[in-house]
Write a protein that holds these residues in place. Structure first.
Motif, short mmCIF file in Angstrom:
data_model
loop_
_atom_site.label_atom_id
_atom_site.label_comp_id
_atom_site.label_asym_id
_atom_site.label_seq_id
_atom_site.Cartn_x
_atom_site.Cartn_y
_atom_site.Cartn_z
N THR A 70 0.51 -1.61 0.22
CA THR A 70 -0.09 -0.14 -0.11
C THR A 70 0.96 1.13 -0.24
OG1 THR A 70 -1.83 -0.79 1.17
CG2 THR A 70 -1.13 1.06 1.49
N TYR A 74 -0.06 4.44 5.79
CA TYR A 74 -0.91 4.82 6.30
C TYR A 74 -1.82 4.76 6.93
CZ TYR A 74 -3.73 0.37 8.30
OH TYR A 74 -4.84 -0.22 9.12
N PRO A 393 1.86 -5.98 -7.59
CA PRO A 393 0.14 -6.09 -6.39
C PRO A 393 -0.87 -7.34 -5.98
CG PRO A 393 0.59 -3.84 -8.19
CD PRO A 393 1.97 -5.29 -8.73
N HIS A 402 -5.25 -2.10 -1.71
CA HIS A 402 -4.61 -1.70 -1.02
C HIS A 402 -5.40 -1.69 0.84
CE1 HIS A 402 -3.84 1.60 -4.27
NE2 HIS A 402 -1.99 0.37 -4.02
#
Length: 407
Positions: A70, A74, A393, A402
């Motif tokens: 991600t 965060y 990913p 994410h």
């Protein structure tokens, strides 16, 4: 149980900063931490008692894998400058009171130069009041300008994105049978590490960028214009990479030569933008060729779809190494990367006194910058191992998935 942990993120994000967060969280839990809290928006959020119990957000190994992939911060970030201890002890007393309420024994801050200033001040104040809380800095910055460490997590992935994007821009510019000039503005206030990565575009399948200008050297506009005219005279498209922070001889940033609205953050940093447009407009007016200005802007720090596996792995490792060092009694330190081998590439982690890192900028050695507006092979060899391999990913419905703290 060892005691409670708190971790925060600060400054500009990167595409792998959350991998360091994952390294801190997982290692702390594996080593018996009772709770691992996350500050929301760094130490500024902590002052407002904004924090979360990360165990309520990161519950599975899949969550760890998603967090590593991600981009951005965060936990949210901040650009908050702690006052000098002698000027405002009240702020420090408030922070330590909150930490005591949460029964914090270990404090980790993931960030760049300004964030290490925070670790320095908090650890110094902890010594003054005889606190047993251990403070550790976890390095992060795409700018790659932290002292002592060989490089910083976040830089390799940004360099990979820049080099890849430059190859695509070069291909696009060569489509037509008439010359055009593309000026690409790349992040870098006082250090040109990111812009230097544009040199990696050159290879057997790519002509490479034509000119590279870094903030380590004074920018001479007349010389620049003459070099562009020379390149345009060859009859093909020209691609120029410039750092946003290049300055003319009197100390002004190039973007300040045009009309602009000035914004200065808490650390006294001017918001930089407009260098490429100023130069592209000047070239177009002088030589009557088509020009294009491109600012990579935030793309270079959030392109998690093009992270370097080397980078994301090292980011995770420095987070884990910080926890290990703190749990073994270290404080007032920063985890650094030490390159022990180039072929095959290998880096190990060490810890270093934060006082020798905070507020010290590492710039490109002048001997790595050539007199013909380019960089040396030594610099290219330094960067190349950092962009190697990929971590794909986790794709859902055709798009990368994410981890979102608000979900």
């Amino acid at each position: 149980m060892i005691g409670n942990v708190i971790v925060g993120q600060s400054g500009g994000p990167t595409s792998v900063i959350n991998s360091s967060l994952a390294g801190v969280f997982k290692t702390a839990k594996d080593r018996g931490a009772k709770k691992v809290y996350g500050m929301l928006h760094g130490v500024k959020g902590l002052l407002d008692k904004q924090y979360v119990d990360l165990s309520e957000k990161i519950k599975t190994d899949i969550d760890i894998d998603l967090l590593k992939r991600t981009p951005s911060s965060y936990l949210g970030s901040c650009r908050y400058k702690l006052p000098e201890i002698g000027e405002d002890r009240e702020t420090y007393d408030k922070i330590f009171k909150i930490l005591d309420e949460l029964e914090i024994k270990y404090f980790f801050y993931i960030g760049g130069n300004d964030s290490m200033d925070t670790i320095k001040k908090l650890s110094d104040y902890g010594l003054i009041i005889n606190s047993d809380i251990r403070f550790m800095g976890v390095p992060k910055t795409i700018d790659n300008d932290l002292a002592v460490t060989d490089h910083t997590p976040g830089y390799g992935s940004a360099a990979k994105f820049i080099a890849s994007t430059m190859k695509e821009i070069i291909r696009d510019g060569l489509v037509y049978d008439y010359p055009q000039v593309t000026v690409v503005e790349i992040m870098g206030r006082n250090a040109g590490w990111l812009t230097a990565a544009a040199a990696l575009a050159r290879g057997e399948d790519c002509e490479g960028v034509d000119l590279i200008y870094l903030p380590e050297k004074v920018f001479d506009i007349d010389h620049f214009m003459a070099r562009v005219e020379e390149k345009v005279g060859d009859g093909r498209s020209v691609v120029v990479a410039v750092s946003e922070g290049i300055k003319v001889e009197d100390g002004r940033y190039v973007f300040e030569l045009a009309d602009h609205v000035e914004f200065v953050d808490a650390f006294g940093h001017k918001q930089l933008a407009g260098t490429a447009k100023f130069l592209a407009d000047k070239i177009g007016a002088a030589y009557g060729v088509k020009t294009r200005a491109i600012e990579l802007a935030t793309l270079q720090r959030c392109a998690a779809h093009m992270t370097s596996r080397t980078d994301i792995t090292e980011a995770f490792n420095v987070g884990g190494a910080a926890v290990k060092a703190a749990f073994e009694g270290e404080s007032g330190k920063v985890v650094v990367l030490k390159r022990v081998c180039d072929d095959p590439y290998m880096c190990i982690t060490e810890t270093h006194d934060v006082h020798q890192i905070a507020n010290i900028e590492k710039k490109i050695p002048l001997e790595w910058i050539t007199d013909d507006d380019y960089v040396t092979m030594d610099l290219i060899h330094y960067i190349r191992p950092l962009i190697q391999a990929e971590l794909s990913p986790i794709m859902v419905d055709g798009l990368p998935r994410h981890l979102n703290i608000n979900m």
